[in-house]
Enzyme design. Structure first.
Site, short mmCIF file in Angstrom:
data_model
loop_
_atom_site.label_atom_id
_atom_site.label_comp_id
_atom_site.label_asym_id
_atom_site.label_seq_id
_atom_site.Cartn_x
_atom_site.Cartn_y
_atom_site.Cartn_z
N GLY A 164 7.84 -5.06 3.93
CA GLY A 164 8.89 -6.20 5.16
C GLY A 164 8.64 -7.14 4.95
O GLY A 164 9.30 -7.85 5.62
N GLU A 224 -0.24 -11.55 -7.67
CA GLU A 224 0.16 -11.10 -8.63
C GLU A 224 1.32 -12.17 -9.11
O GLU A 224 1.33 -12.95 -8.27
CB GLU A 224 1.21 -9.82 -8.32
CG GLU A 224 2.61 -9.76 -7.59
CD GLU A 224 2.92 -8.94 -7.38
OE1 GLU A 224 2.83 -7.91 -7.50
OE2 GLU A 224 4.09 -8.53 -7.24
N LEU A 240 7.46 -13.76 -9.43
CA LEU A 240 9.21 -14.35 -10.45
C LEU A 240 9.22 -15.37 -9.74
O LEU A 240 10.11 -14.93 -8.73
CB LEU A 240 9.39 -13.18 -10.53
CG LEU A 240 8.58 -11.72 -11.57
CD1 LEU A 240 9.09 -10.80 -11.82
CD2 LEU A 240 7.75 -12.57 -12.85
N ARG A 287 10.13 8.80 0.24
CA ARG A 287 10.84 9.03 1.31
C ARG A 287 11.70 9.38 0.98
O ARG A 287 12.20 8.38 -0.60
CB ARG A 287 10.72 8.17 2.64
CG ARG A 287 10.49 6.81 2.27
CD ARG A 287 10.81 6.09 3.31
NE ARG A 287 10.34 5.11 2.96
CZ ARG A 287 11.50 3.97 3.27
NH1 ARG A 287 12.57 4.63 2.82
NH2 ARG A 287 11.33 2.46 2.78
N VAL A 346 17.11 4.51 2.57
CA VAL A 346 18.46 4.25 3.27
C VAL A 346 19.59 3.84 2.46
O VAL A 346 20.82 4.75 2.43
CB VAL A 346 18.27 2.73 3.99
CG1 VAL A 346 19.72 2.45 4.75
CG2 VAL A 346 16.89 2.19 5.03
#
Length: 448
Positions: A164, A200, A203, A291, A294
């Site tokens: 998030g 990382e 980009l 999972r 949405v």
């Protein structure tokens, strides 16, 4: 097949799962907080159990209460939906130990994909392309400086737990690296109780592309194509498309097969989504969500596959009902998330819905659990519905979306519908020219 499924969630996703169970002839148990006593899924379920007060921590996240609900109702399976306990490995393990089936992947797979560093290592082992970055946690200032120099600026520092956008910072030069690294660790500690971060390559203008996969835990797995989820605000998706407006069928099939092959090797069970950043024709693994997503309805619309149905089937021990050769892709679908929020400030807008008229017509689907007179509580996520439209082409889909947005009415509270009325007129949206930074720039430049 299961005889009774307990739905450990609320809102539109609880209703979506309930409908799938009813179509399969499975009895349903709705759990709810005191604030959700009049929720639609509670009204329609065969049985309902109050599992605690309004706070999610004391109800929907209360594992002992949910286990007690399983015991008193005799539920032989639990569907967690998304959010709440859907990616809680401990919950999945506890259910298994009590002979209740968790409708989702194994606790082991949830665990390895729940930690970003372990997930990235696993992706590399499975042959999934990844973003250049640290091999593990960046634990010291010296590690941070050395790793950033090896990767090359700008770099992205991310929490190994959670998501998030919390515990995520960009460092564009060595001058601000240590401040960003320290801040990311502090945010991660506060949000997740774990200050571990990794690094990382950052980009510049990537798109957010994800691949939907299904596995049966027996070594069979398929992919259901890609979704473009690049329109985001604060790392939260707002608008999703299947297939992506810039992804060619050949690219879709190639990255899809890489993901499906990885799930076969992993012997993954249930629905999962492998998320990538996509730039200059290259896919870079971000994470895997173990999972239901949405945005799963857009994939269902262009493939005709009922993802929740498949989740339930494979959890009951049955093999997938489809092979990759049988997966066909038709047309284009777009989903917009309708939130109970001020469309300018995005402040939550709980309250009573005084008038409700969802859009309808050919190619239109609305997933929502609200109704006229329903009071939206202030305790949970602000999502109140999803508008999904389909067209034979992206252009037809956009035309239908414009009509459906104008037709959708929710009075008594503020919603994000006016935002989509603005977005549907933007040339960049119509042409598919946007990346993960586009929406926040648009909002900053168009403040009322």
């Amino acid at each position: 097949m299961f005889s009774k499924v307990l739905i450990a969630n609320r809102g539109e996703i609880a209703l979506r799962i309930l409908r799938a169970c009813k179509e399969l002839g499975i009895q349903t148990v709705a759990v709810h907080s005191t604030a959700d006593a009049n929720a639609m899924h509670v009204r329609l379920a065969d049985e309902s159990v109050c599992v605690g007060p309004a706070s999610a921590r004391d109800s929907y996240l209360n594992i002992p209460s949910i286990m007690a609900a399983c015991e008193i109702t005799g539920a032989d399976a639990v569907h967690p939906g998304y959010g709440f306990l859907s990616e809680n490995a401990r919950f999945a393990q506890i259910l298994t130990e009590h002979n209740v089936t968790f409708i989702g992947p194994s606790a082991h797979h949830i665990e390895i994909m729940g930690d970003k560093i372990t997930a990235k290592k696993t992706a590399v082992e499975l042959g999934i392309p990844v973003v250049p970055g640290s091999e593990g946690a960046v634990a010291t200032e010296a590690d941070a400086l050395r790793t950033a120099k090896e990767i090359g600026y700008p770099v992205l520092i991310k929490a190994t737990a959670g998501g998030g956008g919390r515990g995520m910072k960009v460092a564009r030069s060595e001058a601000d690296l240590l401040t960003s690294w320290s801040t990311a660790r502090s945010e991660a500690k506060a949000a997740f109780g774990n200050d571990s971060v990794y690094m990382e390559k950052y980009l510049g203008k990537p798109r957010h592309i994800e691949v939907q996969v299904l596995g049966d835990g027996q070594g069979r797995a398929v992919h259901l194509g890609v979704r473009d989820c690049s329109l985001q605000r604060r790392h939260q998706k707002v608008w999703e498309e299947a297939g992506g407006p810039t992804i060619e069928p050949k690219e879709r099939d190639e990255i899809g097969e890489i993901c499906a092959a990885a799930m076969r090797k992993l012997k993954y069970s249930g629905a999962g989504t492998i998320e990538f950043l996509y730039e200059d024709g290259n896919f870079y693994f971000i994470e895997m969500n173990t999972r239901l997503q949405v945005e799963h309805p857009v994939t269902e619309r262009i493939t005709g596959v009922d993802i929740v149905y498949e989740q339930i089937r494979v959890a009951s021990g049955e093999p997938l009902s489809l092979t990759q050769e049988k997966v066909q892709f038709f047309g284009h679908a777009i989903e917009v998330r309708i939130n109970a929020e001020d469309p300018q400030t995005f402040a939550p807008s709980p309250g009573t819905i005084t008038f409700y008229h969802p859009a309808g017509g050919v190619g239109v689907r609305v997933d929502s659990a609200v109704y006229q007179g329903y009071r939206i509580p202030p305790y949970y996520d602000s999502l109140i519905g999803k508008l999904i439209v389909y067209g034979r082409t992206r252009e037809e889909c956009l035309q239908r979306l414009r009509r459906a947005i104008d037709e959708f009415v929710v009075d008594g509270i503020k919603t994000t519908l006016p935002l989509f009325q603005r977005l549907i007129k933007e040339p960049d949206i119509l042409a598919g020219r946007y990346d993960i930074h586009w929406l926040e720039k648009f909002l900053a430049e168009n403040k009322a």
